[in-house]
Design an enzyme around this catalytic site. Structure first.
Site, mmCIF file in Angstrom:
data_model
loop_
_atom_site.group_PDB
_atom_site.id
_atom_site.type_symbol
_atom_site.label_atom_id
_atom_site.label_comp_id
_atom_site.label_asym_id
_atom_site.label_seq_id
_atom_site.Cartn_x
_atom_site.Cartn_y
_atom_site.Cartn_z
ATOM 1 N N LYS A 40 0.822 -1.222 0.000
ATOM 2 C CA LYS A 40 0.000 0.000 0.000
ATOM 3 C C LYS A 40 0.853 1.268 0.000
ATOM 4 O O LYS A 40 0.506 2.262 -0.647
ATOM 5 C CB LYS A 40 -0.961 -0.023 1.188
ATOM 6 C CG LYS A 40 -1.969 -1.155 1.080
ATOM 7 C CD LYS A 40 -2.960 -1.184 2.199
ATOM 8 C CE LYS A 40 -3.715 -2.512 2.220
ATOM 9 N NZ LYS A 40 -4.422 -2.817 0.972
ATOM 10 N N GLY A 41 1.972 1.237 0.723
ATOM 11 C CA GLY A 41 2.837 2.418 0.747
ATOM 12 C C GLY A 41 3.409 2.695 -0.630
ATOM 13 O O GLY A 41 3.298 3.820 -1.156
ATOM 14 N N ASN A 43 2.387 1.637 -3.512
ATOM 15 C CA ASN A 43 1.327 1.969 -4.477
ATOM 16 C C ASN A 43 0.930 3.446 -4.359
ATOM 17 O O ASN A 43 0.748 4.137 -5.373
ATOM 18 C CB ASN A 43 0.093 1.101 -4.249
ATOM 19 C CG ASN A 43 0.346 -0.368 -4.551
ATOM 20 O OD1 ASN A 43 1.327 -0.711 -5.199
ATOM 21 N ND2 ASN A 43 -0.524 -1.238 -4.069
ATOM 22 N N GLU A 137 0.223 -0.974 6.974
ATOM 23 C CA GLU A 137 0.982 -2.203 6.675
ATOM 24 C C GLU A 137 2.366 -2.180 7.331
ATOM 25 O O GLU A 137 3.160 -3.083 7.113
ATOM 26 C CB GLU A 137 1.101 -2.420 5.162
ATOM 27 C CG GLU A 137 -0.179 -2.968 4.569
ATOM 28 C CD GLU A 137 -0.023 -3.459 3.144
ATOM 29 O OE1 GLU A 137 -0.759 -4.400 2.778
ATOM 30 O OE2 GLU A 137 0.795 -2.904 2.383
ATOM 31 N N THR A 209 -14.347 5.793 1.544
ATOM 32 C CA THR A 209 -14.443 5.371 0.145
ATOM 33 C C THR A 209 -15.437 4.210 0.046
ATOM 34 O O THR A 209 -15.492 3.349 0.921
ATOM 35 C CB THR A 209 -13.059 4.944 -0.394
ATOM 36 O OG1 THR A 209 -12.543 3.897 0.429
ATOM 37 C CG2 THR A 209 -12.094 6.107 -0.376
ATOM 38 N N GLY A 214 -18.600 5.692 -4.964
ATOM 39 C CA GLY A 214 -17.933 6.976 -4.769
ATOM 40 C C GLY A 214 -17.299 7.145 -3.405
ATOM 41 O O GLY A 214 -16.821 6.182 -2.804
ATOM 42 N N GLY A 243 -7.820 1.541 -4.142
ATOM 43 C CA GLY A 243 -7.844 2.376 -2.935
ATOM 44 C C GLY A 243 -6.555 3.173 -2.800
ATOM 45 O O GLY A 243 -6.568 4.328 -2.361
ATOM 46 N N ASP A 244 -5.451 2.560 -3.175
ATOM 47 C CA ASP A 244 -4.157 3.262 -3.085
ATOM 48 C C ASP A 244 -4.105 4.408 -4.095
ATOM 49 O O ASP A 244 -3.590 5.487 -3.796
ATOM 50 C CB ASP A 244 -3.008 2.287 -3.334
ATOM 51 C CG ASP A 244 -2.985 1.173 -2.295
ATOM 52 O OD1 ASP A 244 -3.344 1.452 -1.137
ATOM 53 O OD2 ASP A 244 -2.630 0.030 -2.643
ATOM 54 N N ASN A 268 -11.704 9.781 -7.131
ATOM 55 C CA ASN A 268 -12.612 8.729 -7.622
ATOM 56 C C ASN A 268 -12.284 8.374 -9.070
ATOM 57 O O ASN A 268 -12.256 7.192 -9.447
ATOM 58 C CB ASN A 268 -14.067 9.203 -7.589
ATOM 59 C CG ASN A 268 -14.678 9.123 -6.207
ATOM 60 O OD1 ASN A 268 -14.180 8.412 -5.341
ATOM 61 N ND2 ASN A 268 -15.765 9.850 -6.000
HETATM 62 O O1 RIB Z 1 -3.735 -2.264 -1.690
HETATM 63 C C1 RIB Z 1 -3.227 -3.252 -2.545
HETATM 64 C C2 RIB Z 1 -1.969 -3.836 -1.961
HETATM 65 O O2 RIB Z 1 -2.293 -4.549 -0.794
HETATM 66 C C3 RIB Z 1 -1.287 -4.838 -2.868
HETATM 67 O O3 RIB Z 1 -0.372 -4.229 -3.735
HETATM 68 C C4 RIB Z 1 -0.661 -5.811 -1.890
HETATM 69 O O4 RIB Z 1 0.739 -5.748 -1.849
HETATM 70 C C5 RIB Z 1 -1.269 -5.468 -0.543
HETATM 71 O O5 RIB Z 1 -0.379 -4.839 0.278
#
Ligand code: RIB
Length: 298
Positions: A40-41, A43, A137, A209, A214, A243-244, A268
């Protein structure tokens, strides 16, 4: 340009596409396999980078081949990365794409190894940044400590995407400016109430979210919950990282000084575009692509 620091996880995503999920004791044959950069970071940092933000990414990886893959891949996007090289293995995510949805199993490895020496290194650089973006995470005590350190400096903004959801310690809530859970996560964070009640409570300002429905927030001038619609009629291929992308695009807009409603509409649209390609980072759009999609769909 305002500077953004993303403090969070890196994973190598192992993506399996299958029309059948294995049951206990069963072996099945899938259709496709591919490896992508994820976490997530990472991304959210890449989403910001692709939109044209000035972003630096702080993350922990191991000393293995996956770490090399991640650091090389992130640098190729132009992202500035300040890594901690842990003795733990690099984080990995097993992602099963099944019937258009994903099921993700993460082994955090190095993402759970943020030693005091790394926090000290980060603390020495806090003054250089204006906005700070975190997720869950990396260990919650590390997130809390980082927010406390950031708050020792004036005029810093903190955005926390509480994913995957955990009960947040009471001392963390007032340190955060924006909290961006999805609807499910909102009710797992430790504050009780309906969605509307939780959106009204502050600090922080909560943005929730809702995927294809939306994103909602509480408008303090109008004293009501507002919902900003997502893009309609998209050909969704993979929702991993949507979401990221939303979070990266939301912060990108905040940095530009956008109003909340405009920031959410942009976020969005960016998240919607990201779902049209396989892989968390592959479909992340440029700012021009988001604006074009918004004008097409308006
Ligand atoms: O939010 C998606 C991410 O969640 C993926 O890339 C996976 O690595 C998990 O951390």
């Amino acid at each position: 340009m305002k500077k953004i620091a993303v403090l969070g996880s890196s994973n190598l995503d192992l993506v399996f596409t299958t029309t059948q999920l294995p049951q206990a004791g069963e072996t099945v044959t899938g259709q496709d396999f591919v490896m992508h950069l994820g976490g997530k970071g990472a991304n959210q940092a890449v989403a910001l980078q692709k939109l044209g933000a000035d972003v630096t990414f702080f993350t922990a990886v191991g000393q293995d081949a996956f770490a090399t893959e991640i650091l090389t891949g992130l640098s190729a996007t132009g992202l500035k990365v300040v890594p901690h090289r842990s003795t733990q293995p690099t984080g990995v995510a097993q992602i099963n794409l099944y019937e258009g949805d994903n099921r993700i199993l993460v082994i955090p490895g190095a993402n759970h190894d943020w030693p005091a020496s790394y926090l000290k290194r980060i603390a020495e650089q806090i003054a250089d940044f204006d906005y700070f973006v975190l997720q869950l995470e990396i260990p919650l005590p590390v997130v809390t400590r980082l927010c406390q350190i950031i708050r020792q400096f004036p005029n810093k903004k903190i955005i926390l995407n509480p994913a995957p959801a955990q009960v947040l310690p009471p001392e963390l809530w007032p340190l955060v400016d924006y909290l961006t859970p999805n609807e499910h996560e909102l009710h797992l964070l430790g504050r009780r109430g309906t969605t509307a009640e939780l959106l009204q409570s502050s600090p922080p300002q909560i943005v929730v979210t809702k995927g294809a429905a939306g994103a909602s927030y509480f408008d303090r001038h109008q004293q009501k919950v507002m919902t900003v619609p997502a893009l309609a009629n998209l050909k969704v291929v993979d929702t991993t990282g949507a979401g990221d992308t939303f979070n990266g695009a939301f912060v990108y807009q905040l940095v530009q000084g956008a109003e909340l409603a405009a920031a959410l509409a942009f976020a969005n649209a960016a998240a919607g575009l990201a779902t049209t390609k396989v892989g968390a980072q592959a479909g992340m759009p440029s700012a021009a692509a988001v604006k074009e999609a918004q004008s097409k769909h308006s």
